[in-house]
Design an enzyme around this catalytic site. Sequence first.
Site, PDB file in Angstrom:
ATOM      1  N   CYS A   1       3.110 -13.500   9.018  1.00  0.00           N
ATOM      2  CA  CYS A   1       3.849 -12.260   8.825  1.00  0.00           C
ATOM      3  C   CYS A   1       3.155 -11.408   7.764  1.00  0.00           C
ATOM      4  O   CYS A   1       2.196 -11.839   7.138  1.00  0.00           O
ATOM      5  CB  CYS A   1       5.279 -12.553   8.412  1.00  0.00           C
ATOM      6  SG  CYS A   1       5.407 -13.314   6.789  1.00  0.00           S
TER       7      CYS A   1
ATOM      8  N   ALA B   1       2.676 -13.011   4.471  1.00  0.00           N
ATOM      9  CA  ALA B   1       1.555 -13.953   4.471  1.00  0.00           C
ATOM     10  C   ALA B   1       0.237 -13.224   4.277  1.00  0.00           C
ATOM     11  O   ALA B   1      -0.656 -13.701   3.571  1.00  0.00           O
ATOM     12  CB  ALA B   1       1.521 -14.745   5.772  1.00  0.00           C
TER      13      ALA B   1
ATOM     14  N   ARG C   1      -4.145 -22.392   0.827  1.00  0.00           N
ATOM     15  CA  ARG C   1      -5.384 -21.787   1.293  1.00  0.00           C
ATOM     16  C   ARG C   1      -6.600 -22.199   0.494  1.00  0.00           C
ATOM     17  O   ARG C   1      -7.706 -21.765   0.757  1.00  0.00           O
ATOM     18  CB  ARG C   1      -5.240 -20.274   1.299  1.00  0.00           C
ATOM     19  CG  ARG C   1      -5.517 -19.743   2.682  1.00  0.00           C
ATOM     20  CD  ARG C   1      -5.284 -18.278   2.796  1.00  0.00           C
ATOM     21  NE  ARG C   1      -6.201 -17.757   3.796  1.00  0.00           N
ATOM     22  CZ  ARG C   1      -7.099 -16.851   3.573  1.00  0.00           C
ATOM     23  NH1 ARG C   1      -7.239 -16.320   2.386  1.00  0.00           N
ATOM     24  NH2 ARG C   1      -7.893 -16.438   4.533  1.00  0.00           N
TER      25      ARG C   1
ATOM     26  N   HIS D   1      -2.184  -7.175   5.276  1.00  0.00           N
ATOM     27  CA  HIS D   1      -3.460  -6.862   4.632  1.00  0.00           C
ATOM     28  C   HIS D   1      -3.524  -5.372   4.306  1.00  0.00           C
ATOM     29  O   HIS D   1      -3.917  -4.971   3.227  1.00  0.00           O
ATOM     30  CB  HIS D   1      -4.649  -7.199   5.539  1.00  0.00           C
ATOM     31  CG  HIS D   1      -4.682  -8.616   6.018  1.00  0.00           C
ATOM     32  ND1 HIS D   1      -5.093  -8.957   7.270  1.00  0.00           N
ATOM     33  CD2 HIS D   1      -4.324  -9.773   5.415  1.00  0.00           C
ATOM     34  CE1 HIS D   1      -5.016 -10.269   7.423  1.00  0.00           C
ATOM     35  NE2 HIS D   1      -4.545 -10.781   6.309  1.00  0.00           N
TER      36      HIS D   1
END
Lengths: 493, 70
Positions: free
Chosen positions: A62, A65, A96, A195
Amino acid sequence: MSTMSRDETEALIQEVLEVYPAKAKKDREKHLAVNDQTVEQSKKCITSNKKSLPGVMTVRGCAYAGSKGVVWGPIKDMIHISHGPVGCGQYSRNGRRNYYIGTTGINAFVTMNFTSDFQEKDIVFGGDKKLAKLLEEVETLFPLNKGVSIQSECPIGLIGDDIEAVAKKATASTGKTVVPVRCEGFRGVSQSLGHHIANDAVRDWALDKRDDDDSFETTQYDVAIIGDYNIGGDAWSSRILLEEMGLRVVAQWSGDGTIAEMELTPKVKLNLVHCYRSMNYISRHMEEKYGIPWMEYNFFGPTKTDESLRKIAAFFDESIQQKAEEVIAKYKLEYQSVIEKYRPRLEGKRVMLYIGGLRPRHVIGAYEDLGMEVVGTGYEFAHNDDYDRTIKEMGNATLLYDDVTGYEFEEFVKKVKPDLIGSGIKEKYIFQKMGVPFRQMHSWDYSGPYHGYDGFAIFARDMDMTLNNPCWKKLQAPWQVEDTAEEAVAASA
Amino acid sequence: MPSVMIRKDNEGKMTLYVAKKDQEDEISSIEFESADKWGGLIEMTDGTKYFIEPLDAMPKLPITLRARRG
């Protein structure tokens, strides 16, 4: 099965689509394609960045994220607050492997989870007061933080909290950068919009802080690494190559990065973009506002690294170009011995990829250096411009799949029978149980770095130890193995 | 009225980027491309057309402008 022809691949796609209802079939058909290198524009053959179908298994994330997990999260000296209920931050915490230097909890905070832990009363009465209190507490408990980012989770957008006002107030009282990010999970179809939102937040709240300050001494060889998240140390193995060829790396975005580096980025001479998908927005902005050119590069595998180093050097004068050649020559001996060792063990093996960001096209070169062939690739959240770049990298008549569903991917693997799959943790155990060697390519399967020449040696070793692991021959129970052998004898008799 | 960014790519070709659609395509022709008038109807290589109010001078690229569907 050897390589498939165009007709065979097309037939395979049709066969896989067969089980869908008519409407779903019509939709999914547009996301699956056979690669044709003659196509200039990907939108003619594949549709991307569309909402996933309800009812299919997608592995997309999403907007939260994309912002907290990818762009903002790795900035080590800032505290990133998951503003909203506790789960979003906790279940994505430390997943990550963005490596960093610093003392966690003192001056670096990447692997920690900060959350406002929304309860029912915060939803009913609003959470701004709680956020303001949290910002105060953070300041008391972690005085060495260099800033705070507020990463909104879904409820913040739904109840209409004014996090911008809280952020401005906090900045006024502490003097530190406080960035409100409107990355509520429901925005957009995948992490991709996250992003974009995160990039815009950098642009609006952080990037221009030192525009009027010339105290930073610049050189003509200043560059910034943009879109390298230092997964398993990737940015470090990239950085040393750039420094060896005489460039000065001013900033790393955002793996092992700091807010100070971000503020200094507008002063560099060239932005080097590794992950185009997540950082092109800010690169474009810097090109327009500060006149900084940007270029994409690829540090996976020696062929592409050589190519990229030369391309980067071409932006600078001859001394850099000469040093770039020296760097390439120096590492040539090193990587040739790697290729000599692993190529015979991996030659001709076929790989299918399904990842996100830049890797579905960037790692193809690294596999080819090892004599392997990528027979299918796909992105979770790409846009058309990513596929434009992918078409040229992939062989003719190979498979392209956008936002592939769990069912489609399994069927493709059953039919194409690749020797190795590179995808994420959600696919890993399914395919391992099917007996297919698998590498988790989001966080390099707890290995890495894979960037640069040093990374290539690790990449080659990892692929070899996965593919040629003796365990794949032992997946069948002994009595079943005997059965097939007897049958073969019976059939031939 | 989408915001579009016009820039020159590394090969010197002029491209148009539609931020809202995350789409970047090459420009095949611009109606006015002289020093005192720049803009007008812009045609992309795939046939899509955009209209930009002509500017009085050649702009410094990259530049973000408002565009209409042409």
